[in-house]
Design an enzyme around this catalytic site. Structure first.
Site, PDB file in Angstrom:
ATOM      1  N   CYS A   9       1.079  -1.042   0.032  1.00  0.00           N
ATOM      2  CA  CYS A   9       0.383  -0.573   0.019  1.00  0.00           C
ATOM      3  C   CYS A   9       1.045   1.282   0.325  1.00  0.00           C
ATOM      4  O   CYS A   9       1.759   1.171   0.743  1.00  0.00           O
ATOM      5  CB  CYS A   9      -1.084  -0.057   1.432  1.00  0.00           C
ATOM      6  SG  CYS A   9      -1.727   1.621   1.316  1.00  0.00           S
ATOM      7  N   CYS A  27      -0.690   4.148  -6.277  1.00  0.00           N
ATOM      8  CA  CYS A  27      -2.047   2.977  -5.101  1.00  0.00           C
ATOM      9  C   CYS A  27      -2.045   1.832  -5.753  1.00  0.00           C
ATOM     10  O   CYS A  27      -2.561   1.899  -7.032  1.00  0.00           O
ATOM     11  CB  CYS A  27      -3.095   3.962  -5.579  1.00  0.00           C
ATOM     12  SG  CYS A  27      -4.633   3.334  -4.592  1.00  0.00           S
TER      13      CYS A  27
END
Ligand code: DGL
Length: 268
Positions: A79, A193
């Site tokens: 992440c 992302c």
């Protein structure tokens, strides 16, 4: 890297949700024998709209508890938001190798011909000093246009649950990037992302087929392979996923998870 005595010790991959699968996919290609636990902090989704303090506290606390319970040989924070905020802190508190996911600015800078790079991330990621530093180090002399596209996270979650994605949602989420002065010369877009590469087809339509989309998943898998080189891998049970949220919200991901070799779903 130190030898691991338990060959069944897993690699733990953490994201808020399905974004971690883009990293898992590359890890599978490089280390097919490696036992993996796919951890989704669905109760914390999205990280991108949270403050730095919230994300740091949550990720450090959660990974500490997961490390105790599952005894992983290595943790991958799959992440960008969590990594750009909390990678240093997690490394300080846990005594196992931690691999983070940071925006693929270096390869993007090497690839761009026009010298203009777009960067799509969460609101939290695009404001991080970590990203400023990567830009200064690797994209000096280039123009990098950053845009927060939080509206891409939910469609990626839905898509992996087998639900349709509305192209107009994707178009809207990236419209702000295309509206920036100088955006017409963008030829390369960093998907900062881990959820976003799951929407690569839709993003190509929204941004233009000529745009190179770059993400960090392959580089992360290479780093994991390097750090575990020489270690023995042996699965003692099927790979599984854990969610911090309700199990019933995660069950629809079963078929997608199975494609990545995840055979069982549990709550954490
Ligand atoms: N997958 C996460 C990332 O790479 C973002 C999703 C979220 O906002 O939780 O930043």
């Amino acid at each position: 890297m130190t030898a691991i005595t338990d060959p069944s010790a897993p690699i733990l991959i953490l994201d808020t949700g399905v974004g971690g699968l883009t990293v898992l996919g590359e890890v599978r290609k490089m280390l097919p024998e490696a036992p993996v636990i796919f951890a989704a902090d669905q109760a914390g989704l999205p990280y991108g709209t949270k403050s730095e303090a919230e994300v740091a506290a949550r990720v450090c606390g959660l990974l500490g508890r997961m490390a105790e319970r599952y005894r992983p040989r290595l943790i991958c924070i799959a992440c960008n938001t969590a990594s750009t905020i909390a990678l240093g802190m997690v490394r300080d508190v846990l005594e196992i190798p931690i691999v983070g996911t940071v925006p693929a600015i270096k390869p993007a800078a090497a690839l761009t011909k026009s010298g203009t790079i777009g960067l799509l991330g969460t609101e939290a990621t695009i404001r991080q000093t970590y990203v400023d530093n990567l830009e200064h180090e690797f994209a000096a002399g280039k123009t990098m246009l950053r845009h927060a596209a939080p509206g891409l996270v939910e469609p990626a979650e839905r898509k992996l649950r087998g639900k349709p994605v509305d192209q107009s949602e994707i178009d809207t989420a990236v419209a702000g990037l295309l509206a920036k002065p100088g955006a017409e010369t963008i030829d390369t877009v960093v998907l900062a992302c881990t959820h976003f590469p799951l929407l690569a087809d839709e993003l190509k339509i929204a941004l233009g087929e000529h745009i190179n989309l770059i993400d960090g998943a392959e580089g992360i898998a290479k780093r994991i392979e390097f750090l575990t080189r020489g270690q023995e891998f042996c699965r003692s049970k099927p790979d599984f996923a854990v969610t911090t949220g309700p199990l019933e919200a995660f069950v629809p991901l079963g078929p997608a998870l199975a494609q990545y070799g995840i055979e069982d779903i549990q709550t954490f």
